[in-house]
Scaffold this motif. Sequence first.
Motif, PDB file in Angstrom:
ATOM      1  N   UNK A  15      20.998   1.580   9.575  1.00 49.21           N
ATOM      2  CA  UNK A  15      19.708   2.254   9.688  1.00 49.21           C
ATOM      3  C   UNK A  15      18.799   1.448  10.619  1.00 49.21           C
ATOM      4  N   UNK A  16      19.036   1.604  11.907  1.00 48.08           N
ATOM      5  CA  UNK A  16      18.212   0.909  12.896  1.00 48.08           C
ATOM      6  C   UNK A  16      17.696   1.949  13.885  1.00 48.08           C
TER       7      UNK A  16
ATOM      8  N   UNK B 296      13.249   1.548  10.958  1.00 42.85           N
ATOM      9  CA  UNK B 296      14.085   1.210   9.805  1.00 42.85           C
ATOM     10  C   UNK B 296      13.328   1.417   8.501  1.00 42.85           C
ATOM     11  N   UNK B 297      13.951   2.142   7.584  1.00 45.67           N
ATOM     12  CA  UNK B 297      13.378   2.322   6.266  1.00 45.67           C
ATOM     13  C   UNK B 297      12.335   3.414   6.178  1.00 45.67           C
ATOM     14  N   UNK B 298      12.013   4.044   7.289  1.00 50.80           N
ATOM     15  CA  UNK B 298      11.023   5.121   7.277  1.00 50.80           C
ATOM     16  C   UNK B 298      11.619   6.355   7.943  1.00 50.80           C
ATOM     17  N   UNK B 299      10.848   7.451   7.931  1.00 44.44           N
ATOM     18  CA  UNK B 299      11.274   8.620   8.695  1.00 44.44           C
ATOM     19  C   UNK B 299      10.447   8.764   9.963  1.00 44.44           C
TER      20      UNK B 299
ATOM     21  N   UNK C 241      12.211   3.177  23.528  1.00 46.11           N
ATOM     22  CA  UNK C 241      13.646   2.987  23.682  1.00 46.11           C
ATOM     23  C   UNK C 241      14.037   1.578  23.228  1.00 46.11           C
ATOM     24  N   UNK C 242      14.929   1.450  22.245  1.00 48.40           N
ATOM     25  CA  UNK C 242      15.294   0.100  21.792  1.00 48.40           C
ATOM     26  C   UNK C 242      16.198  -0.645  22.778  1.00 48.40           C
ATOM     27  N   UNK C 243      16.727   0.043  23.759  1.00 47.59           N
ATOM     28  CA  UNK C 243      17.590  -0.667  24.726  1.00 47.59           C
ATOM     29  C   UNK C 243      16.724  -1.214  25.851  1.00 47.59           C
TER      30      UNK C 243
END
Lengths: 217, 206
Positions: free
Chosen positions: B76-77, B85-88, B94-96
Amino acid sequence: MSDLFPLWTHRLPRQLLVGGLLLATSVTAGVWYYFTPKYTRAGYQPLQPVPFSHATHVGQLGMDCRYCHDGVERSAFANLPASATCMNCHNQVLKDDPRLAPVRDNVLTGRPLAWVRVHRLPDYVYFNHAVHARRGVSCDRCHGPIQNTDETAVAEPLSMSFCLDCHRNPAPNLRPAAEVFNVNWRPTSAAQQLADGQRFVREWDVKRLDNCAACHR
Amino acid sequence: MTMRVFLAILVLLVVVVLSVAGFRGGFSRRPPIELFNDMTRQPKIHPQSASDFFADGLAARPPVPGTVARDGAWADTPLNTGRITGTTNFAALNPRPLTAELIARGRERFTIFCQPCHGPLADGRGITAQYGLVIVANLHDPRIVRLTDGEIFDTITHGKNNMAAYGASITVTDRWAIIAYLRVLQLSQLGTADDRPAGPSAAPTK
């Protein structure tokens, strides 16, 4: 005494010799011509449950091979798409066409859509699509001008010598990495192709894999 | 005399064989002939092949529900889900890391998977528009430009309205590459005169 060897027997040895030679030549020529995958495999064009046309999708619409065969760069096996991939467009285009009924049926009920396998190598050959596609061997090198075909057929013999001709001398068959899936790409000239191909062999460390275990494991 | 008869028969035979067997590479509906095929066709299972053993006719077994692929995007990342993470909540960015390679990869993947409908400029005018696929989002629509990267990731993964899910076709990392390239395309359409670099203009002046 003359009746023992009548006149026609005088010609017999020559006739037997000439006739035998002709017969042997014909049989040899027949075996040479027919007992090869160039005859037995090439040209196989099975009827499919859905008349899918590469000419329409690739030739006309210009779709990339990988839109449907999305595993070809990652997997040994160039997958057929899930029927859901067809429905990306065909939920709107030709959405009630009877020709697409098996595709819709597959999506709705999960009943398998039994495409007929066209290219079927012997089971003792371990061909890897990803390795070839990522080292500059284009789709049409083995599958022919598929963007022009309404029904998929075996275009090349895919015999052992077909593989080995390229394995022993890869340079004339390698193309720029970005053009592997461009089935309309042509080298500017044979000399250019050879120069580029030899460069790719060096840069990508393409091996002359002609030992048995390269393909037979 | 006998020689002539023999030759005639031989020629006839050649003609008969050619007309029955045809030429190399000729059209055939029959599967390839395989003599002595005990090694050629081994009792093993190939990808996407049929099986008369399992009730559904498929040789490949669907994974048991809840199966997690070892190399699958299970954690869940934001990278895997587009959500914090941990939420909706959707991830904003962009994480990249944005690199030229990522954008080039995105351009390639966009051309493969998005261009048929959204068009090379992402304006919703792809080739499929000519064939009846008319309700395609213009990705320069302000509503879409304002979407977070995570929400676009979610749309690619799960689809939206008429657009089907592409999560099965496009890998997680490639989805982010596509988003990076899409932002490039959007930026290209949002420019104003003020964005021009200072100095002499390359554009013709009058």
